[in-house]
Scaffold this active site. Structure first.
Site, PDB file in Angstrom:
ATOM      1  CB  CYS A   2      -0.864   0.016   1.257  1.00  0.00           C
ATOM      2  SG  CYS A   2      -1.844  -1.468   1.415  1.00  0.00           S
ATOM      3  CG  ASN A 101       2.905  -0.572   3.039  1.00  0.00           C
ATOM      4  OD1 ASN A 101       2.374  -1.584   2.614  1.00  0.00           O
ATOM      5  ND2 ASN A 101       4.116  -0.184   2.656  1.00  0.00           N
ATOM      6  CD  GLU A 478      10.730 -10.009 -17.669  1.00  0.00           C
ATOM      7  OE1 GLU A 478      10.490 -10.873 -16.824  1.00  0.00           O
ATOM      8  OE2 GLU A 478      10.353  -8.827 -17.552  1.00  0.00           O
ATOM      9  CD  GLU A 485       4.111  -8.201 -15.154  1.00  0.00           C
ATOM     10  OE1 GLU A 485       3.844  -8.224 -13.943  1.00  0.00           O
ATOM     11  OE2 GLU A 485       5.248  -7.983 -15.565  1.00  0.00           O
TER      12      GLU A 485
END
Ligand code: AGP
Length: 606
Positions: A2, A101, A478, A485
Site C-alpha cells: 500500500c 502498509n 520474461e 501480466e
C-alpha cells in the site's frame, strides 16, 4: 503493498496535497483509498473502494479541512477491497486515524482482547487494531506519543504506520520492514512510502529505520528508537531525482516511458563504483556456493546471469525463486555461501525472507536493488545500486535491463579477476555492454512500430508460446510474463527443445510462437524447433539479429536487430522488443498497462 502519505503544512490545506501524493503512490495499490485530516479538534475522513480518480469524483477528496492529515492507497491483504476496509482506520471515539502498509500478524488475538474490553471494529482488516490500541492506551492516561510507542510493542509483523489525533498537531510514524521516509520543506513536513510522492513538495529526506518512531510537527522532527527510547540524530539527504523522472514526460503510459529510458538505464547501471564490483567478485571467489535469489522478473535476470557465470567462469551459480529457497536450498547454506539477492524494490517479502535465512546461516549477501534505504539494501553485506531512477509502471522494464547490465558486469568482472576471461575478452565484453545502450537507442522507434504489428497478431489470441535456447530462455520467460501480466493473455515461456516433450500438443493453425533467436550456433538449433512448430500451423514470430537470414526466411513476422553482441549479452537487446509487444497488445485489448489487475509494484507479503 500500500502507499501511505502524511503531511503538516504551515499554510493552505493538506487534503489537495495528500490527494496528489496518493496519485503518485497509486502504483503501490489501487483498490481503495482515503484521506483523514484534523481541524479544530475534529477528525475528518473520506474513503471508499475504487481508484483514486473514481473516489475523488464521488467524494471530492480535496474538500477536507485542516493543515494536518494522512492518506492511504490500498492493495488488499486482509479484508475485501471495500469502503469499510479502506484506510485510514479510526478508533471508537473517532478522534484517532491511522494509515498502515504491511501486515500485523498477531491482529486476531489483539482484536479479541480489545473486543472483550468493548472496542467495536468497523473493518475486517488487520490494521484497525492499531487505532484501537492507541485509543486504549490513551484511556489509560498515556500521552498520544506514549500510546503509539506502547501499541507498537504489542504488534508483530511488517508495518509502516502514520497516525494522527484530533487534539494533536503532529503525525506519529512507526516502521518495521515496510518503507517510510520523511520529507522536509519550508512549507511543512511529510511522510511517504516512496520518494516519487514527495518530489512535488521537497527533495530533502530523512530515512526512518526499523524499530524507530518519528514525531513530526512543524516545530521539529524527533526520531526515537522505540526499544530504549533513545533519541536518534539523523541528517537529511538530498534526492537528485527530478520531478520529470517520476512523471510520464509526454508518453501515454509510464511503462512506455520506462521502456524508452532503457538506454540511459544501462549507462547509469554501468556507473556503479567499480570497487564494489571488485569486492563482490572477491566474496564470490572466497565462497564455495553461489545462489542467485529473486522473484518474478528479477528471477529472470538471475537465470540469465547464471549462464554467464557458467560460460565465463565454469561456476555453478544456482538461480532460485525466492519463495522456494527455504525448502530447496537453505539447508546447503553456510558461512562459505554467497547469495546474490536481486529485487528492484528491495522490499519483496519472499526475497527478504530467503536473505534473512541465508544470513542467519552465515552466508554473505550481495544485494542488487533500485531503492536506496530499502530493507534489502540495509541487510546486504554489499549493496549494488541499479540507479535506474523511479519505475512507476507495475511491470518491470527498465529495472530488468539495469539488473541484467549490473549482474553481467559483475559476472564479467569476476571472470576477468578469477575466471577464464582474458584481458581481451574482458575488454570486448565491457565495451559490448556499453554498446548495448547505443544499439537499443538506435532501434527503439523503428521496432516500436514492428511490435505494434506483432501485437495485432497476438491480441485476438488466447495463448502464446515464447521459446528460445541457452541464456535467452530467460528472455522467453520474461517475454511471457510481461504479456501475461499486462494483456491477460495466457503465455508460456520455455526452452525451445522442450516443445516435443508436451507443449507442441497445443499448437494448431495460427498459434503464435515467438522465437528469441540470437545468431550463431543457437540459431541453427532453434531453426529446427521453428520448423517443428511451423509444420503444425504455428504463426512464427522471431526476435532476431540482422544476420540470422534463415530464421527470417521461415518467420511470418520478425523484428531484426543490427548487432554483433556476444550471445551472453543478447538478453539486454532482446528485452525491449518483447516489452513493446506486451505493451501494444495490452493497449489493443484496452487494458491499462501501468496498473494491471491484481498486481502491485512491491509485493511485501509472503
Ligand atoms: C514484474 O513485471 C513483476 N510485476 C514482478 O514479477 C516483479 O518482478 C516481482 O514481484 C519482483 O519484484 P522485485 O524485483 O521488486 O523484488
Amino acid at each position: 503493498m500500500c502507499g501511505i502519505f502524511g503531511c503538516i503544512v504551515n499554510e493552505g490545506e493538506v487534503a489537495p496535497l495528500i490527494h496528489l501524493a496518493l496519485k503518485r503512490l497509486e502504483y503501490r495499490g489501487y483498490d481503495s483509498a482515503g484521506i483523514a485530516t484534523v481541524y479544530k479538534g475534529l477528525l475528518f475522513l473520506k474513503k471508499d473502494s475504487g481508484r483514486i480518480d473514481e473516489i475523488h469524483e464521488k467524494l471530492d477528496l480535496n474538500s477536507l479541512p485542516g493543515m494536518i492529515g494522512i492518506g492511504h492507497t490500498r492493495w488488499a491483504t486482509h479484508g475485501a477491497p471495500n469502503m469499510e476496509n479502506a484506510h485510514p482506520h479510526t478508533d471508537c471515539t473517532g478522534k484517532i486515524a491511522i494509515a498502515h502498509n504491511g501486515i500485523i500478524e498477531n491482529y486476531i488475538e489483539i482484536k479479541k482482547s480489545l473486543e472483550s474490553k468493548g472496542h467495536i471494529f468497523k473493518s475486517r482488516t488487520d490494521s484497525e487494531v492499531f487505532a484501537h490500541l492507541i485509543e486504549d492506551n490513551i484511556k489509560n492516561n498515556m500521552s498520544f506519543e506514549d500510546s503509539v510507542k506502547q501499541a507498537v510493542k504489542l504488534i508483530s509483523g511488517s508495518y509502516a504506520i502514520a497516525a494522527i489525533h484530533a487534539d494533536e498537531d503532529k503525525i506519529l510514524c512507526v516502521k518495521n520492514e515496510s518503507p517510510l521516509i520523511i520529507g522536509i520543506s519550508d512549507n511543512g513536513v511529510f511522510c511517504a512510502s516512496d520518494i516519487p510522492a514527495l518530489l512535488p513538495y521537497t527533495n530533502r529526506v530523512i530515512e526512518l529505520f526499523d524499530g524507530e518512531m518519528a514525531i513530526l510537527s512543524l516545530r521539529n522532527i524527533k526520531i526515537i528508537r522505540i526499544k530504549d527510547e533513545s533519541i536518534v540524530q539523523r541528517y537529511e539527504t538530498i534526492i537528485d531525482w527530478s520531478m520529470d523522472m517520476a512523471e510520464k514526460g509526454g508518453f501515454p503510459h509510464f511503462m512506455l516511458k520506462e521502456i524508452y529510458e532503457q538506454p540511459r538505464a544501462i549507462r547509469d547501471a554501468l556507473r556503479i563504483d567499480k570497487r564494489l564490483i571488485n569486492i563482490a567478485s572477491m566474496l564470490i571467489e572466497n565462497s564455495d556456493r553461489l545462489f542467485l535469489v529473486a522473484c518474478g522478473t528479477s528471477y529472470h535476470a538471475c537465470l540469465a546471469i547464471s549462464y554467464i557465470f557458467s560460460e565465463l567462469s565454469l561456476i555453478n551459480a544456482i538461480p532460485c525463486i525466492a519463495s522456494e529457497f527455504l525448502k530447496s536450498y537453505a539447508q546447503l547454506v553456510d558461512e562459505s555461501t554467497v547469495v546474490i539477492a536481486v529485487s528492484q524494490s528491495g522490499e519483496t517479502r519472499d526475497t527478504l525472507t530467503a536473505v534473512k535465512n541465508a544470513k542467519m546461516r552465515g552466508a554473505q549477501i550481495i544485494g542488487v536493488t533500485n531503492v536506496i534505504g530499502s530493507e534489502l539494501a540495509r541487510i546486504s553485506d554489499i549493496y549494488l545500486n541499479m540507479q535506474a531512477g523511479p519505475e512507476i509502471g507495475v511491470a518491470a522494464t527498465k529495472t530488468y535491463i539495469s539488473q541484467l547490465t549490473l549482474l553481467s558486469l559483475l559476472a564479467i568482472n569476476f571472470s576477468h579477476n578469477y575466471g577464464l576471461a582474458s584481458e581481451n575478452i574482458y575488454r570486448r565484453l565491457l565495451s559490448e555492454l556499453y554498446e548495448a545502450s547505443v544499439i537499443i537507442e538506435k532501434y527503439l522507434r523503428r521496432i516500436d512500430n514492428e511490435a505494434k504489428r506483432i501485437a495485432q497478431v497476438i491480441a485476438p489470441r488466447e495463448n502464446v508460446f515464447y521459446l528460445s535456447r541457452g541464456i535467452n530462455v530467460a528472455s522467453a520467460l520474461e517475454g511471457a510474463l510481461k504479456l501475461k501480466e499486462i494483456s491477460y493473455i495466457h503465455a508460456e515461456g520455455y526452452p525451445a527443445g522442450e516443445s516435443k516433450h508436451g507443449p507442441i500438443a497445443l499448437v494448431e493453425e495460427g498459434f503464435p510462437c515467438i522465437f528469441i533467436t540470437p545468431t550463431g550456433e543457437t540459431s541453427v538449433k532453434i531453426l529446427g524447433n521453428i520448423m517443428e512448430m511451423k509444420a503444425r500451423g504455428a504463426k512464427i514470430i522471431s526476435i532476431t539479429q540482422d544476420d540470422a537470414h534463415e530464421v527470417k526466411e521461415v518467420s511470418d513476422i520478425f523484428i531484426s536487430i543490427e548487432s554483433n553482441l556476444s550471445e551472453i549479452l543478447t538478453p539486454i537487446i532482446f528485452s525491449p522488443p518483447l516489452q513493446l509487444i506486451a505493451y501494444h497488445t495490452a493497449i489493443l485489448r484496452l487494458k491499462d498497462p501501468d496498473k494491471p489487475r491484481n498486481l502491485a509494484k512491491s509485493v511485501t507479503v509472503p
